[in-house]
Design a protein around this motif. Structure first.
Motif: not given
Length: 986
Positions: A751-764
């Motif tokens: 069962k595929w999924g993602m974890t996305i860390d908003v604290n790390s994202c720079t918007g690049c």
């Protein structure tokens, strides 16, 4: 396409060979099915091959790996072996493919007649014309030949200089629009050396950036985005949970400032004065490290004139803010680092001194042994060559990269000087403004078609190799130069021992092997370098000390701020204009303004009122505007559309570089304005006047609103709440767990999924460019973006909080949004033909040949991540060569969306079954996750608690959330909240 392979024809051909031969009407399709008569023994149709090379889109020199299918490079990825990129790649690096396959690349040499018209000629004729002109110039005297171009790497730059010497000249200029000369001059003054240090942001407790947009365009953004994400990650320091303190000093809140604790809104050009004021506080408070070994009395004398109260009035920065960020820096126990960007030497000088006197030299700022020589020419040398051109002392000028006619400041008057040269040659890919000055055009290879090398820092030796056959009948630039020297420069030309550029690079690496690879044979060294994309070794750190003489330098105090200042900044994607001919980069929205395909004038609401722009923008707090203003500069008037934003300092008109091309192909020509044409040399700001115009011009953005309208689409929490395990209160009504009518579906396998860390994202937005490349996403252009028809499968969402309401938390929220692969997907039950369906592995699949275009699924999606094809896709030849054959090209009337790169999932699953083994965690990486420099995106199997993706969730339980949980869609994408310091405690 009318002569393409239709689905019906394909099925007919695939049934049996005899049946296909017997059915009339198959001939058009059969013409496309051409087998390899003599197959390449190293090529298996349908199976990609990979070549390691280097990225040439900026000076960072990241290593990349090219994925090649049937002789076509279709995707670039970061090279995991490269210590700079470590497997990541930025949006500009991804878009190098659009330079390779650009339909406006020059295909044949051209010569310009006396009437200005261009005529194509053969290569032999072009070579003879070039050699005759060069030979005549060399015969006329010394230094009658000049070359102005961009640096091409250590080996090829030596070839260029040898070519000029063969023609009796030393006038070779390697030039970049955004030079590192101010930093090198400051390093020379401070440490007696002109090489630049490397920085270790991840080992710092505090970062202060004085105008350095280090997650966007400054120095090495892929590397620094990764380090900054580690710096901001919550971790235990001195027994308590903490994150690094960061401040950005500059007139505009950009993507770098958006990720910092403090945006210090300073007047344009005053960043150096603010840095000196911070240094003043550090010195007066006694935060100078004893081990730094500096003369404190001399240091006090240096900073005496930079009292924060005095500097506050000149820079527009409150004295309390200067004192606060100086406290962060001076009292950092785990290291601090000051960075400086822009053309102000004072800012670079102050940043170096700050790092040195606080004991961070050799810790977070490190100089290395055997640093590479400066690649660009000094400003005085550039001016000398331009003066010689203007004075008629140059008979032949070769322009080879850099586009100086577009991006040199008007003080250099490059165009006027070039017009005084007898014969101008332009060698490049897409004819630009500099080509318009030339009498002879020579098409050259793209970097991905050429041999080259790079040495961006000590210990990093990158090797660039051709990853495919040339797309056009162009030639490598240095093949042209070497052949020219051999044929036209007589005995002097024969002194160049290389046959071509490949021979030069090979010879250079044989010499390098003797220096750094003596333990290997030359063949082993060369083969390993080609396999790994270069040679990467640990560099020895150099012990340097601050020169006492630097304290005697007198820096001018900043003058009073002008009522209105034009300030220009590098566009995150277009940079100095070199990216403007790549449609991906034009269509990916700027992460802060979200504007596409245009230039803009960004002004504060107070400034807008002063200019008579009274439109009410309060509902959105940022608006891609319509109203135009005329900006009066010493270099002439500029007309631009205004976007009103609280994210720029009052009294400042912020304008991006990169647009305003009069040439450079169909994707760049005639869009926006070129600030280089108005800025004096050595500055990015100038005092101006402005007035409102009666005419209008619409800026375009795919963004609907700039605020979340009371919803918690992107969430943030304070560090204190995280430490205490307290869920943040967003003022929303708590909802009960809904009653489920049916038992949950059991996913027996994956069962595929993602974890996305908003604290790390720079918007690049590297993820967006990677998705465009991997999934054959089409570009629709400005008009269709305005109609809401942008096709990107993933977007970087940006929301701005009302400045009046901000007490805690970041002023700007940034996060990537893609299909959430919901268990209760609202799109699925409304599709009348079941085109939107759920797979046994938890993916919300889209079956394209079922879709009849009702758009019910799009209307029912709360995340608005589904895209409808209003038109048949257009991939102008040779852009179509980049298309990924593993992914269907969708047609008009079809809905499309992200499926976690299902082609990669399927390939890995087939390989595992073929090899009779289980899938390994990390074996499948979607394009967005693979590209992400900050490593904000993790992918894996939700059913595997030991997967890195699930461990990331488990390790950050206090930060997990899903978007819009009130819909009970049960998304497979889990986000980790942004973390901020409370204002009074930061």
């Amino acid at each position: 396409m009318s002569d393409g392979l239709s689905r019906r024809s394909f099925i007919k051909l695939a049934a049996t060979a005899s049946a296909a031969a017997a059915i009339p009407g198959c001939e058009p399709a059969a013409r496309k099915l051409i087998p390899y008569v003599v197959p390449d023994e190293n090529l298996i149709p349908g199976v990609p091959t990979f070549y390691a090379t280097t990225c040439a889109e900026c000076s960072a020199g990241c290593g990349v790996v090219a994925r090649v299918m049937e002789g076509r490079v279709i995707k670039l990825e970061g090279n995991p072996a490269d210590p700079i990129s470590q497997g990541a790649i930025c949006a500009r690096g991804q878009s190098a493919l659009q330079g390779l396959y650009n339909p406006d690349r020059l295909a044949k040499p051209h010569t310009r007649g006396s009437d200005g018209r261009l005529t194509p000629i053969e290569w032999d004729d072009a070579a003879k014309l070039l050699n005759d002109k060069l030979a005549a110039a060399a015969k006329a005297g010394k230094d009658r030949v000049a070359l102005v171009g961009a640096p091409q790497g250590p080996t090829l730059d030596k070839v260029t200089q040898a070519w000029a010497q063969a023609y009796n000249s030393s006038r070779v200029i390697f030039w970049e629009a955004f030079s590192d000369e101010p930093a090198r001059a400051a390093a020379e003054a401070c440490f007696g050396r002109r090489d630049l240090p490397i920085y270790r942001l991840d080992q710092a407790e505090t970062i202060i950036s004085f105008g350095a947009d280090f997650v966007e365009t400054w120095d090495s953004p892929v590397e620094y985005a990764r380090q900054f994400a580690q710096f901001r990650a919550p971790k235990t320091r001195a027994g308590s949970l903490s994150i690094g303190h960061a401040a950005y000093v500059g007139p505009r809140l950009n993507a770098t400032a958006a990720k910092c604790d403090e945006w210090v809104a300073a007047n344009p050009g005053s960043e150096g004065a603010v840095a000196m004021a911070v240094l003043n506080v550090v010195v007066t408070q006694g935060w100078v490290a004893q081990a730094a070994g500096v003369d404190v009395a001399a240091l006090k004398t240096l900073v005496a004139a930079y009292d924060p109260e005095k500097i506050s009035a000149q820079t527009g920065v409150p004295a309390a803010t200067i004192t606060k960020i100086a406290g962060w820096f001076g009292q950092a126990t785990d290291g601090a680092v000051a960075l400086a960007g822009g053309p102000d030497p004072q800012a670079h000088l102050a940043a170096f001194i700050l790092n040195a006197v606080t004991g961070n030299l050799g810790k977070t700022m490190v100089f290395l042994d055997n640093a590479p020589a400066q690649a660009t020419s000094r400003p005085a040398d550039v001016r000398a060559v331009i003066d010689a051109m203007r004075d008629g002392q140059v008979d032949v000028l070769v322009i080879a990269g850099g586009n100086p006619a577009y991006s040199m400041p008007p003080g250099d008057a490059f165009k006027n000087a070039a017009n005084r040269v007898g014969f101008v040659v332009w060698a490049g890919e897409v004819p630009d403004e500099s080509a318009e000055l030339a009498s002879l055009w020579l098409p050259t290879h793209h970097a991905l078609e050429s041999w080259r090398d790079s040495n961006p820092r000590a210990g990093v030796y990158g090797l660039g190799q051709p990853v495919m056959q040339p797309v056009f009948p162009s030639r490598p630039l240095h093949d042209i130069l070497i052949e020219s020297a051999h044929l036209g420069a007589g005995t002097a030309g024969q002194a160049i021992a290389y046959e071509n550029a490949a021979d030069a690079v090979s010879t250079g690496w044989q010499e390098l092997q003797g220096k750094i690879g003596a333990s290997a044979t030359p063949k082993q060294f060369w083969d390993d370098a080609r396999r790994h994309g270069g040679v990467f070794q640990a560099a020895k750190e150099n012990t340097v000390k601050l020169a006492p003489a630097v304290f005697a330098q007198k820096s001018p105090a900043p003058g009073a701020a002008a009522p209105l200042t034009l300030w220009a900044f590098p566009h995150i994607f277009l940079y100095d204009g070199r990216g403007a001919n790549k449609p991906w980069l034009q269509e990916i929205p700027d992460p802060i303004t979200q504007i596409v395909w245009d230039s803009w004038a960004e002004v504060h609401p107070e400034t807008a009122k002063q200019l008579g722009l009274v439109k009410d923008y309060e509902g959105t707090r940022l608006f891609a505007g319509i109203n135009m203003i005329e900006i009066a500069t010493p270099g002439g008037p500029i007309e631009l559309t205004v976007t009103i934003s609280p994210l720029v300092k009052p009294g400042v008109i912020a304008v991006p570089y990169g647009q305003g091309h009069t040439s450079y192909g169909r994707y760049a020509r005639g869009i926006g304005v070129n600030p280089f044409a108005f800025m004096p040399e050595g500055t990015r700001s100038i005092a101006v006047d402005a007035r409102k115009l009666d005419k209008t011009h619409k800026l375009v953005t795919p963004l609907g609103k700039s605020d979340m309208m009371g919803r918690t689409i992107i969430e943030a929490m304070s560090l204190d709440d995280l430490a205490k395990g307290v869920e943040p209160d967003f003022g929303e009504e708590k909802m009960d767990q809904p009653y489920e009518m049916y038992p949950p579906f059991v996913y027996a396998g994956h069962k595929w999924g993602m974890t996305i860390d908003v604290n790390s994202c720079t918007g690049c937005s590297a993820c967006i460019a990677a998705c465009y490349a991997e999934n054959n996403v089409q570009v629709v252009g400005k008009a269709n973006v305005d109609l809401g028809r942008i096709m990107s499968w993933i977007r970087v969402e940006r929301y701005i909080r009302d400045p009046e309401e901000i007490k805690e938390g970041p002023p700007v929220y940034i996060a990537p949004v893609l299909c959430q692969q919901c268990d209760h997907a609202p799109c699925e039950p409304v599709c009348p033909v079941f085109a939107s369906s759920h797979t046994s592995e938890g993916l919300n699949a889209q079956i394209y040949n079922r879709c009849i275009g009702t758009r019910f699924c799009e209307n029912n999606c709360p995340y608005k991540v589904r895209r409808f094809n209003w038109y048949a896709p257009e991939f102008i030849e040779p852009l179509n060569f980049q298309l990924n054959p593993d992914v269907t090209v969708r047609g008009a009337g079809v809905m499309e969306k992200c499926t976690f790169c299902i082609q990669r999932i399927t390939t890995a699953e087939i390989d595992a079954r073929t090899e009779d083994r289980k899938l390994v965690d990390g074996e499948i990486i979607p394009a967005c996750a693979q590209a992400c420099p900050a490593r904000a995106i993790s992918f894996g199997d939700i059913n595997d608690p030991n997967s890195a993706m699930m461990k990331r969730r488990d390790d950050n339980q206090g930060r997990t959330y899903t978007m819009l949980p009130e819909f009970n869609a049960l998304p497979a994408v889990t986000y980790l909240r942004d973390v901020y310091q409370e204002k009074g405690k930061a």
